[in-house]
Design a protein around this motif. Structure first.
Motif, PDB file in Angstrom:
ATOM      1  N   PRO A  40      30.862  -4.094  48.831  1.00 42.02           N
ATOM      2  CA  PRO A  40      31.520  -3.069  49.475  1.00 42.02           C
ATOM      3  C   PRO A  40      32.483  -3.987  50.684  1.00 42.02           C
ATOM      4  O   PRO A  40      31.313  -5.172  51.446  1.00 42.02           O
ATOM      5  N   GLY A  41      33.373  -3.860  50.880  1.00 47.41           N
ATOM      6  CA  GLY A  41      34.121  -5.261  51.439  1.00 47.41           C
ATOM      7  C   GLY A  41      34.560  -6.857  50.475  1.00 47.41           C
ATOM      8  O   GLY A  41      34.947  -7.142  51.625  1.00 47.41           O
ATOM      9  N   GLN A  42      34.018  -6.593  49.356  1.00 54.10           N
ATOM     10  CA  GLN A  42      34.005  -7.989  48.874  1.00 54.10           C
ATOM     11  C   GLN A  42      35.189  -7.814  47.810  1.00 54.10           C
ATOM     12  O   GLN A  42      34.840  -6.974  47.172  1.00 54.10           O
ATOM     13  N   VAL A  92      27.401  -3.064  43.225  1.00 53.95           N
ATOM     14  CA  VAL A  92      27.902  -2.378  41.772  1.00 53.95           C
ATOM     15  C   VAL A  92      28.900  -3.457  40.697  1.00 53.95           C
ATOM     16  O   VAL A  92      29.510  -4.196  40.492  1.00 53.95           O
ATOM     17  N   TYR A  93      27.789  -3.152  39.210  1.00 48.73           N
ATOM     18  CA  TYR A  93      28.082  -3.953  38.452  1.00 48.73           C
ATOM     19  C   TYR A  93      28.506  -3.733  37.408  1.00 48.73           C
ATOM     20  O   TYR A  93      28.632  -2.208  36.712  1.00 48.73           O
ATOM     21  N   TYR A  94      29.853  -4.533  36.985  1.00 51.23           N
ATOM     22  CA  TYR A  94      30.599  -4.226  35.827  1.00 51.23           C
ATOM     23  C   TYR A  94      30.795  -5.080  34.614  1.00 51.23           C
ATOM     24  O   TYR A  94      30.440  -6.125  35.242  1.00 51.23           O
ATOM     25  N   CYS A  95      30.695  -3.984  34.103  1.00 53.38           N
ATOM     26  CA  CYS A  95      30.847  -5.550  32.472  1.00 53.38           C
ATOM     27  C   CYS A  95      32.448  -4.907  31.799  1.00 53.38           C
ATOM     28  O   CYS A  95      32.975  -4.449  31.953  1.00 53.38           O
TER      29      CYS A  95
END
Length: 126
Positions: A40-42, A92-95
């Motif tokens: 958040p916020g990054q 939150v991790y995304y591929c």
């Protein structure tokens, strides 16, 4: 091209998680896959990348000693093994995947235009 992540959750500091990124894309073996996270916020942070063949991998310095990216082209799956997690890994991790060509790998989010997963939450807290 659709990507589906799984494997996130709530863990305590020092524990491990393994994230999966699955697709039905026929040409998965030609896709470069990257893992990113956003707290958040990054700004989004590139963590790891693996070329289509799996022969080339790139890691961010912040995770190099703790995270391992791998892929199983037969299963059309990319994995991110995360060890020694700490609260700063909460995000939150995304591929993401794209046809970048050959053994190309990058941690630049803007290079992955073709597909992003929906994200999976990782929370590290005691």
């Amino acid at each position: 091209l659709q990507l589906v992540e799984s494997g996130g959750g709530l863990v305590q500091p020092g524990e491990s998680l393994r994230l999966s990124c699955v697709t039905s894309e026929f040409n998965f073996q030609f896709l470069t896959v990257g893992w990113f996270r956003q707290a958040p916020g990054q700004d989004p942070e590139g963590l790891a990348c693996i070329s289509g063949s799996g022969r080339n991998t790139v890691y961010a310095d912040s995770v190099k000693a703790r995270f391992t990216i791998s892929r199983d082209n037969a299963q059309k799956t990319a994995l991110l093994q995360m060890n020694s997690l700490n609260p700063e890994d909460t995000a939150v991790y995304y591929c993401a995947a794209d046809f970048l060509g050959g053994e190309t790998c990058t941690l630049s989010a803007t290079s992955f235009k073709r597909a992003w997963g929906q994200g999976t939450q990782v929370t590290v807290s005691s």
